[in-house]
Design a protein around this motif. Sequence first.
Motif, short mmCIF file in Angstrom:
data_model
loop_
_atom_site.label_atom_id
_atom_site.label_comp_id
_atom_site.label_asym_id
_atom_site.label_seq_id
_atom_site.Cartn_x
_atom_site.Cartn_y
_atom_site.Cartn_z
N SER A 56 1.14 5.31 2.62
CA SER A 56 0.96 5.97 3.74
C SER A 56 2.22 6.05 4.84
O SER A 56 2.89 4.73 5.15
N GLN A 94 -4.17 -2.66 6.51
CA GLN A 94 -4.37 -1.95 5.29
C GLN A 94 -5.76 -2.24 4.77
O GLN A 94 -6.39 -1.39 4.34
N VAL A 96 -3.20 4.23 0.86
CA VAL A 96 -2.89 3.31 2.01
C VAL A 96 -1.63 2.52 1.95
O VAL A 96 -0.96 2.67 2.90
N ILE A 106 -5.92 9.90 5.23
CA ILE A 106 -6.66 9.05 4.08
C ILE A 106 -7.87 9.74 3.87
O ILE A 106 -9.14 9.64 4.56
N VAL A 133 -8.30 0.07 6.94
CA VAL A 133 -8.02 1.45 6.64
C VAL A 133 -8.74 1.97 5.35
O VAL A 133 -9.51 2.79 5.00
N LEU A 134 -8.66 0.64 4.27
CA LEU A 134 -9.17 1.09 3.04
C LEU A 134 -10.83 1.15 3.18
O LEU A 134 -11.59 1.83 2.70
N SER A 148 -12.50 3.81 4.81
CA SER A 148 -12.12 5.11 3.91
C SER A 148 -13.30 5.13 2.74
O SER A 148 -13.60 6.19 2.58
N LYS A 158 -5.20 5.69 10.36
CA LYS A 158 -5.83 6.06 9.39
C LYS A 158 -5.95 7.50 9.48
O LYS A 158 -6.72 8.26 9.94
#
Length: 419
Positions: free
Chosen positions: A401, A204, A398, A242, A207-208, A211, A239
């Motif tokens: 998701s 996570q 996220v 997002i 992915v954040l 992004s 991902k």
Amino acid sequence: MAGIGGGPNFSNQNSNTSSSSAPHSHHHHHQAPKILLAKPALVTAAKYNHGGAPAGDDPSSSLRSRLPSVGFLNLLSDSWDFHTDRFLPFLTDNTDFTVIGVIGPTGVGKSTIMNEIYGFDATSSGMLPPFAIESVETKAMAKHCTVGIEPRITSERIILLDTQPVFSPSVLAEMIRPDGSSTVSVWGGESLPAELAHELMSIQLGVLLTSICHIILVVSEGVHDNNMWRLMATVDLLKHSIPDPSSLSLSHPQSFNTVSDKEIKDKMQEVGEEYMASPIFVHTKLHDQDLAPHYLVQMKKALTCYFSSTSFNKQKHQNASKEKNVSSLNPEDDSDPTLFKSFFIPSKYNTDSLQYESYSSSLWKLRDQVLSMGGPSFSRTVSERDWLKNSGKIWELVKNSSTISDYCRTLQSSGLFRR
């Protein structure tokens, strides 16, 4: 304290700790917002002990629980919640800014690298670094310095995001209950095994950062640890749906919590291709045998091959045409735009080598490369303040998701997560 971009002077810190802060607040009433460069918890803890309180050997986690949360600037807290209100006062409506994040395991030098990018001069007396670095005591207690995401911003409007370590035994130790479940809710409010929740946190976080950042530094120790390569490949896999912080899909907050993955995908069609921050892969603590030029070229080729079918590769080609031709640690392969950006930093204690670049010189060149890079642009113009607010919304996307939750269920049912 120091201005948002300037270096602080803590030479009078001890003399001020027992006095009221009111005179200082009055004195700086009409000036720009102030921000501590030192980690707030450490400075405040010194304040409590200054007044004659018992100076016991309390670990930082117990100190943290006694301190007011308003003192923390963390965007992402140890409870895995995103806080926009703490950092918002230090941001403006400026739209010309760069966001640089870092991710990696414990003790690889993430905070040191971020301090270097900030421009912190460790040789100046009375100065505390923007990001706390690992001390001998921290290592001895098997603790980590950074919790969640800790932000700082420079006078050049570069937003730096230092993050807690991934795959960290100390993070796992703090979140595991006696029955093996996790104290931190990382997915849909469900109780998960701590080891699974711990692994999901790393995904996570990746992915954040991919992004909401323009550039992400992926840091590993040595040249034989490819755990971070595998993590970023997983991040690329998961991902989906997002958006970046300027996306139109975030413009209707009243319906935000009910937005489905499909609706986000449809709205992202208007914006264009899925956003992905530009990665720079950094390998630290290298020894002479790891620094031979032909070996580093092979490493870069292996890295490029590993990520050849990912979105990172697509992003690399999009950025290649607008990148400036700047010096890196390996000038001999700078001319090859097909290779990923990667840096190799020698061990700080590798002082006997006269054949290769020094630790401090390598860090400086990494800083020079990062600050001269042309990272990807968000799909639309966005201000610093709106970037922060929308980043909080992206964090909710996220955590909710369906792609990541499906992956989590697969890991849980198969038992193939880190133990």
